[in-house]
Design a protein around this motif. Structure first.
Motif, PDB file in Angstrom:
ATOM      1  N   ASP A   1       3.125  -4.560   5.903  1.00 42.27           N
ATOM      2  CA  ASP A   1       3.090  -6.013   5.735  1.00 42.27           C
ATOM      3  C   ASP A   1       2.505  -6.433   4.386  1.00 42.27           C
ATOM      4  N   SER A   2       2.206  -5.476   3.534  1.00 42.87           N
ATOM      5  CA  SER A   2       1.558  -5.773   2.255  1.00 42.87           C
ATOM      6  C   SER A   2       2.535  -6.366   1.248  1.00 42.87           C
ATOM      7  N   ASP A   3       2.020  -7.261   0.410  1.00 47.86           N
ATOM      8  CA  ASP A   3       2.831  -7.769  -0.699  1.00 47.86           C
ATOM      9  C   ASP A   3       2.189  -7.386  -2.037  1.00 47.86           C
ATOM     10  N   SER A   4       1.223  -6.453  -1.984  1.00 45.62           N
ATOM     11  CA  SER A   4       0.529  -5.988  -3.180  1.00 45.62           C
ATOM     12  C   SER A   4       1.416  -5.024  -3.971  1.00 45.62           C
ATOM     13  N   HIS A   5       1.317  -5.101  -5.286  1.00 43.15           N
ATOM     14  CA  HIS A   5       2.050  -4.179  -6.141  1.00 43.15           C
ATOM     15  C   HIS A   5       1.144  -3.055  -6.648  1.00 43.15           C
ATOM     16  N   ASP A   6      -0.098  -3.004  -6.131  1.00 38.04           N
ATOM     17  CA  ASP A   6      -1.007  -1.923  -6.483  1.00 38.04           C
ATOM     18  C   ASP A   6      -0.462  -0.606  -5.942  1.00 38.04           C
ATOM     19  N   SER A   7      -0.664   0.455  -6.683  1.00 35.08           N
ATOM     20  CA  SER A   7      -0.181   1.769  -6.275  1.00 35.08           C
ATOM     21  C   SER A   7      -1.054   2.336  -5.157  1.00 35.08           C
ATOM     22  N   VAL A   8      -0.412   2.966  -4.176  1.00 31.90           N
ATOM     23  CA  VAL A   8      -1.126   3.656  -3.105  1.00 31.90           C
ATOM     24  C   VAL A   8      -0.638   5.099  -3.050  1.00 31.90           C
ATOM     25  N   GLY A   9      -1.548   5.996  -2.721  1.00 34.62           N
ATOM     26  CA  GLY A   9      -1.205   7.401  -2.545  1.00 34.62           C
ATOM     27  C   GLY A   9      -1.211   7.735  -1.068  1.00 34.62           C
ATOM     28  N   LEU A  10      -0.124   8.335  -0.599  1.00 28.94           N
ATOM     29  CA  LEU A  10       0.007   8.680   0.812  1.00 28.94           C
ATOM     30  C   LEU A  10       0.338  10.149   0.968  1.00 28.94           C
ATOM     31  N   LEU A  11      -0.220  10.764   1.995  1.00 29.31           N
ATOM     32  CA  LEU A  11       0.161  12.105   2.404  1.00 29.31           C
ATOM     33  C   LEU A  11       1.085  11.941   3.607  1.00 29.31           C
ATOM     34  N   VAL A  12       2.326  12.331   3.437  1.00 26.22           N
ATOM     35  CA  VAL A  12       3.354  12.115   4.452  1.00 26.22           C
ATOM     36  C   VAL A  12       3.706  13.464   5.068  1.00 26.22           C
ATOM     37  N   GLY A  13       3.381  13.622   6.353  1.00 24.43           N
ATOM     38  CA  GLY A  13       3.678  14.857   7.075  1.00 24.43           C
ATOM     39  C   GLY A  13       5.079  14.815   7.662  1.00 24.43           C
ATOM     40  N   CYS A  14       5.774  15.912   7.552  1.00 21.67           N
ATOM     41  CA  CYS A  14       7.173  15.996   7.956  1.00 21.67           C
ATOM     42  C   CYS A  14       7.313  16.787   9.253  1.00 21.67           C
ATOM     43  N   SER A  15       8.138  16.297  10.161  1.00 22.41           N
ATOM     44  CA  SER A  15       8.403  17.019  11.402  1.00 22.41           C
ATOM     45  C   SER A  15       9.733  17.760  11.351  1.00 22.41           C
TER      46      SER A  15
END
Length: 90
Positions: A16-30
């Motif tokens: 739901d964010s409208d921020s353009h700030d960069s975020v780092g995510l660790l995405v686990g794959c199944s």
């Protein structure tokens, strides 16, 4: 929108964010990580790196993070708040 099996509580607001700030995510794959990586790279990402055998390190604008939630084969999404880096990254 259906959430992956595990999403760290602190980032559940990102779709739901409208921020353009960069975020780092660790995405686990199944499933097939290479297929997921292709799907993630098709988004407005700033960085996509492999971490281990089943995880991707993804950096993208917070406002685009909701796109990650909609991809198939995602088992988990966590913030990269521990500063995970990959070989060759700076």
């Amino acid at each position: 929108m259906e959430m992956p099996e595990f999403v760290e509580y602190s980032i559940r607001h990102l779709p739901d964010s409208d921020s353009h700030d960069s975020v780092g995510l660790l995405v686990g794959c199944s499933g097939d990580r290479d297929e997921l990586k292709r799907d993630v790279c098709s988004l407005d990402t700033e960085r996509v790196d492999e971490v281990g055998r089943k995880t991707l390190l993804v950096e993208l604008p917070a406002s685009e993070a909701g796109e990650i939630w909609e991809l198939d084969s995602i088992e988990s999404i966590e913030p990269n708040d521990t500063g995970v880096e990959t070989q060759g990254s700076s």
